[in-house]
Scaffold this active site. Structure first.
Site, short mmCIF file in Angstrom:
data_model
loop_
_atom_site.label_atom_id
_atom_site.label_comp_id
_atom_site.label_asym_id
_atom_site.label_seq_id
_atom_site.Cartn_x
_atom_site.Cartn_y
_atom_site.Cartn_z
N ASP A 32 5.39 0.24 -12.89
CA ASP A 32 6.04 1.32 -13.64
C ASP A 32 5.12 1.89 -14.73
O ASP A 32 4.25 1.18 -15.25
CB ASP A 32 7.33 0.77 -14.27
CG ASP A 32 8.27 1.88 -14.71
OD1 ASP A 32 8.08 3.04 -14.29
OD2 ASP A 32 9.20 1.59 -15.48
N GLY A 63 4.06 7.96 -14.94
CA GLY A 63 4.39 9.24 -15.55
C GLY A 63 3.97 9.27 -17.02
O GLY A 63 3.35 10.23 -17.49
N ARG A 72 2.49 14.49 -14.14
CA ARG A 72 2.95 13.16 -13.72
C ARG A 72 2.25 12.63 -12.46
O ARG A 72 1.91 11.46 -12.37
CB ARG A 72 4.47 13.19 -13.46
CG ARG A 72 5.32 13.32 -14.69
CD ARG A 72 6.80 13.30 -14.31
NE ARG A 72 7.17 12.09 -13.59
CZ ARG A 72 7.49 10.94 -14.17
NH1 ARG A 72 7.52 10.85 -15.48
NH2 ARG A 72 7.79 9.88 -13.45
N ASN A 102 14.69 6.81 -6.56
CA ASN A 102 13.58 7.74 -6.82
C ASN A 102 13.67 9.04 -6.00
O ASN A 102 13.02 10.02 -6.31
CB ASN A 102 12.21 7.07 -6.57
CG ASN A 102 11.82 6.05 -7.61
OD1 ASN A 102 11.15 5.07 -7.32
ND2 ASN A 102 12.25 6.25 -8.86
N TRP A 103 14.54 9.04 -4.97
CA TRP A 103 14.74 10.28 -4.20
C TRP A 103 15.33 11.38 -5.08
O TRP A 103 15.25 12.56 -4.75
CB TRP A 103 15.67 10.05 -3.00
CG TRP A 103 15.08 9.21 -1.90
CD1 TRP A 103 15.47 7.94 -1.56
CD2 TRP A 103 14.01 9.55 -1.01
NE1 TRP A 103 14.71 7.48 -0.51
CE2 TRP A 103 13.79 8.45 -0.14
CE3 TRP A 103 13.21 10.69 -0.86
CZ2 TRP A 103 12.83 8.44 0.85
CZ3 TRP A 103 12.23 10.68 0.14
CH2 TRP A 103 12.05 9.56 0.97
N GLU A 147 10.37 -16.29 -12.22
CA GLU A 147 9.96 -16.16 -13.62
C GLU A 147 9.69 -14.68 -13.84
O GLU A 147 9.02 -14.03 -13.03
CB GLU A 147 8.68 -16.98 -13.88
CG GLU A 147 8.87 -18.47 -13.74
CD GLU A 147 9.86 -19.03 -14.76
OE1 GLU A 147 9.91 -18.53 -15.89
OE2 GLU A 147 10.60 -19.98 -14.39
C1 IPE Z 1 11.34 1.41 -10.64
O1 IPE Z 1 10.82 2.31 -11.58
C2 IPE Z 1 10.94 1.81 -9.27
C3 IPE Z 1 9.50 1.70 -8.96
C4 IPE Z 1 8.59 1.22 -9.74
C5 IPE Z 1 9.13 2.16 -7.65
P1 IPE Z 1 11.68 3.51 -12.15
O2 IPE Z 1 10.81 4.23 -13.12
O3 IPE Z 1 12.24 4.31 -11.04
O4 IPE Z 1 12.87 2.73 -12.88
P2 IPE Z 1 13.86 3.21 -14.02
O5 IPE Z 1 14.49 4.48 -13.56
O6 IPE Z 1 13.05 3.42 -15.26
O7 IPE Z 1 14.82 2.07 -14.17
C1 IPE Z 2 6.32 4.30 -11.41
O1 IPE Z 2 5.97 5.14 -12.45
C2 IPE Z 2 6.14 4.94 -10.06
C3 IPE Z 2 7.41 5.23 -9.37
C4 IPE Z 2 8.60 4.95 -9.80
C5 IPE Z 2 7.29 5.90 -8.10
P1 IPE Z 2 6.98 6.22 -13.02
O2 IPE Z 2 6.80 7.49 -12.28
O3 IPE Z 2 8.36 5.69 -13.04
O4 IPE Z 2 6.44 6.39 -14.51
P2 IPE Z 2 7.29 6.54 -15.83
O5 IPE Z 2 8.24 5.39 -15.87
O6 IPE Z 2 7.98 7.86 -15.74
O7 IPE Z 2 6.28 6.48 -16.92
MG MG Z 3 9.40 4.62 -14.40
#
Ligand code: IPE
Ligand code: IPE
Ligand code: MG
Length: 246
Positions: free
Chosen positions: A21, A24, A34, A69-70, A208
């Site tokens: 994570d 972005g 992003r 994520n969709w 863990e």
């Molecule tokens: C979790 O990250 C999914 C992936 C890393 C693929 P998100 O960025 O989607 O999670 P939330 O929305 O912050 O919980």
């Molecule tokens: C994780 O990074 C990648 C996916 C969920 C696909 P993010 O895209 O969620 O990045 P942030 O959380 O917005 O910084």
């Molecule tokens: Mg994220």
């Protein structure tokens, strides 16, 4: 002593799962769009895959795209899918060189045709590799997986293939997408968020948990070593007392 040398190889977690994570936010901090963060995040994927294989971790599972994520902007989703295809094409050599078997969990039918085809091809080509299993969670959601599991078990009961009485943990395990994987020992999440976001709910029952503020594109081999050392300094009691363990 460098970090890698501090890892006790005999006590490596058998299964490491990572919620990658912060792509972005990494991009935003740098004044980039992003998707540049996602692009940069693929370098970290390569780092952890290589480091895990070098150490001898048997199973690595990466959360790459969730069912939720969709809901992101169409352009971001499209770019992520294109990046998946590009990475698969590019990394097949890394997988073969390191004797790594690729696998995928999730609602794979929801992926665009191109991504499904590329994924099947790499899975097929690496199916006899045995050093490590790399599992990509794609269009994965734990609740979706559990619904799917319950439906399949219910169908088997209805068709008299299994009895209600015989349903136990092992039957459930056999119906999950992760049927070929052991329970997760260590779950890592980057970016400072301390939540599970619908990832492997059943499989992390005794994992863990390790949270780090590092954003995914900045995550390196050294950061993985740090997580492993932290893991090795914990006592996993599985409900027992400390005295019972020694
Ligand atoms: C979790 O990250 C999914 C992936 C890393 C693929 P998100 O960025 O989607 O999670 P939330 O929305 O912050 O919980
Ligand atoms: C994780 O990074 C990648 C996916 C969920 C696909 P993010 O895209 O969620 O990045 P942030 O959380 O917005 O910084
Ligand atoms: Mg994220």
């Amino acid at each position: 002593m460098d970090l890698k040398e501090q890892i006790i190889l005999k006590r490596l977690p058998n299964h490491v799962a990572i919620i990658m994570d912060g792509n972005g936010r990494w991009a935003k901090q740098k004044g980039l769009v992003r998707v540049m963060g996602h692009e940069s995040g693929t370098k970290s994927v390569r780092q952890v895959v290589e480091a895990s294989a070098e150490l001898g971790i048997k199973h690595l599972t990466l959360y790459a795209f969730s069912t939720e994520n969709w809901k992101r902007p169409k352009i971001e989703v499209q770019t992520l899918m294109k990046l998946l295809v590009k990475s698969l094409k590019k990394e097949i050599k890394t997988l073969q060189d390191n004797n790594i078997k690729l696998s995928a969990i999730g609602c794979l039918n929801d992926l665009p045709k191109k991504a499904r085809e590329e994924l099947s091809e790499v899975i097929e080509k690496t199916k006899d590799n045995s050093h490590m299993t790399l599992t990509l969670a794609l269009s994965y959601g734990s609740r979706e997986e559990l619904i799917n599991t319950i439906k399949n078990i219910a169908t088997n009961v209805k068709n008299n293939i299994i009895s209600v009485e015989s349903i136990d943990e092992s039957i459930i395990n056999k119906h999950l997408y992760t049927q070929n994987l052991p329970d997760v020992d260590l779950l890592i999440r980057t970016s400072g968020e301390q939540r599970i976001s619908n990832f492997l709910l059943w499989q992390i029952a005794y994992a863990e948990l390790y949270f780090t503020d590092i954003l995914w594109p900045d995550f390196t081999k050294e950061d993985l070593y740090e997580a492993l050392i932290n893991y090795q300094n914990r006592e996993r009691r599985f409900g027992k007392t400390s005295e019972q363990l020694s």
